[in-house]
Design a protein around this motif. Structure first.
Motif, mmCIF file in Angstrom:
data_model
loop_
_atom_site.group_PDB
_atom_site.id
_atom_site.type_symbol
_atom_site.label_atom_id
_atom_site.label_comp_id
_atom_site.label_asym_id
_atom_site.label_seq_id
_atom_site.Cartn_x
_atom_site.Cartn_y
_atom_site.Cartn_z
ATOM 1 N N ALA B 54 25.678 53.518 91.249
ATOM 2 C CA ALA B 54 26.898 54.246 91.104
ATOM 3 C C ALA B 54 26.466 55.664 90.591
ATOM 4 C CB ALA B 54 27.734 53.482 90.185
ATOM 5 N N VAL B 57 24.977 57.611 93.452
ATOM 6 C CA VAL B 57 25.675 58.069 94.262
ATOM 7 C C VAL B 57 26.558 59.273 93.612
ATOM 8 C CG1 VAL B 57 28.020 57.720 95.621
ATOM 9 C CG2 VAL B 57 26.133 56.125 95.597
ATOM 10 N N LEU B 58 26.802 59.304 92.527
ATOM 11 C CA LEU B 58 27.361 60.294 91.730
ATOM 12 C C LEU B 58 26.304 61.618 91.740
ATOM 13 C CD1 LEU B 58 29.990 61.276 90.002
ATOM 14 C CD2 LEU B 58 28.729 60.516 87.810
#
Lengths: 164, 138
Positions: B54, B57-58
């Motif tokens: 996560a 991806v950020l």
């Protein structure tokens, strides 16, 4: 939407000069930090360390720069290594004080370009050298020393000198 | 003497900040792609774990936004938060704030992008700024 509400931002817009103060102070402090392990008690061994470090980096060096390193820098390390250390101290002090900032920033950018070429790519991974080069260009173009630096006085007294 | 205190009031060309912004964006894209392929990209303590997907991806989204100059102040702020987390996880010391290493250098780059609204030159934010000039996100 009426035409009156449309504002056009020019292609080459401008920013306030104080935005560069943080960058200038950081670059100055970082140059002094980088020079700290080359002066003092390390002053004598530093030329030898520099030649050794260059040899360890040669496999990664950008090809066109390799010849310059082996033919010019390593044989003259006895002169160039102290010169690099002095230049880093001078650039760091000038950037922190905001004194002759444009000259200091461009010298710092050229020094860092040499380190960048020596260490080689991939340049897209986290790397401090391109930040120093692009930041030096920004500080030079923006004459960052004129904001909260000694260049504010110098620019007032000698407005035509491009060094500040 | 007084003029020294408000000597930051005049203006500078913004285009050098676009170079910083685009390089910062490329680094975020490159580092997150390298870590998604299982290779450590940032300087971290030895045998540190990779960031969770996560976060990666950020990081990629921040990188793309910075390269395009879209909502660049918000992207730079998220990037500063990511870098702060990384610096604190590595044991932040006061000396790290002036360290010439990549973590600190990229953090200062992001702060400069944020302060100078670097997306407004050669970026999507120029169009956003024409419509909403006072929005703090660009």
């Amino acid at each position: 939407m009426s035409v009156e509400s449309e504002r056009i931002v020019p292609l080459f817009s401008r920013a306030p000069r104080w935005t560069l103060v943080l960058l200038r102070l950081y670059l100055g402090a970082a140059f002094l930090r980088a020079a700290a392990n080359k002066i003092g008690e390390n002053w004598r061994p530093w030329p030898g360390w520099m030649a050794g470090f260059i040899h360890s980096q040669l496999p990664h060096t950008v090809p066109f720069y390799r010849g310059f390193l082996t033919a010019v820098v390593v044989p003259h390390a006895g002169f160039l290594a102290p010169a690099v250390a002095c230049a880093e101290v001078a650039v760091g002090c000038c950037l922190l004080l905001g004194l002759a900032t444009r000259g200091a920033a461009i010298i710092g950018a050229v020094l860092t370009l040499n380190y960048l070429l020596m260490k080689g790519g991939p340049f897209i991974l986290p790397n401090n050298d391109p930040v120093f080069i692009l930041g030096g260009i920004a500080v030079c173009v923006g004459a960052a020393g004129r904001a909260y630096g000694l260049d504010a006085f110098l620019h007032r007294r000698f407005p035509r000198v491009p060094l500040w | 003497m007084g003029f020294l205190l408000d000597s930051g009031a005049d203006t500078i060309p913004r285009w050098p900040l676009a170079g910083l912004r685009i390089y910062g964006g490329l680094v975020f894209c490159g580092a997150s792609l390298a870590e998604l392929m299982g290779r450590q990209a940032w300087p971290v303590p030895p045998n540190a774990a990779l960031d969770p997907p996560a976060v990666l991806v950020l990081e990629l989204l921040v990188g793309v936004a910075l390269v395009l100059g879209a909502v660049s102040r918000a992207a730079a702020l998220i990037g500063v938060a990511l870098m702060a987390g990384r610096l604190i996880a590595a044991g932040l010391k006061p000396a790290d704030l002036v360290s010439p290493g990549p973590n600190t250098a990229i953090t200062i780059l992001l702060l400069t992008v944020m302060l100078g609204r670097a997306g407004r030159v050669w970026g999507v934010d120029r169009l956003l700024a024409a419509r909403w000039p006072r929005n703090p996100l660009w």
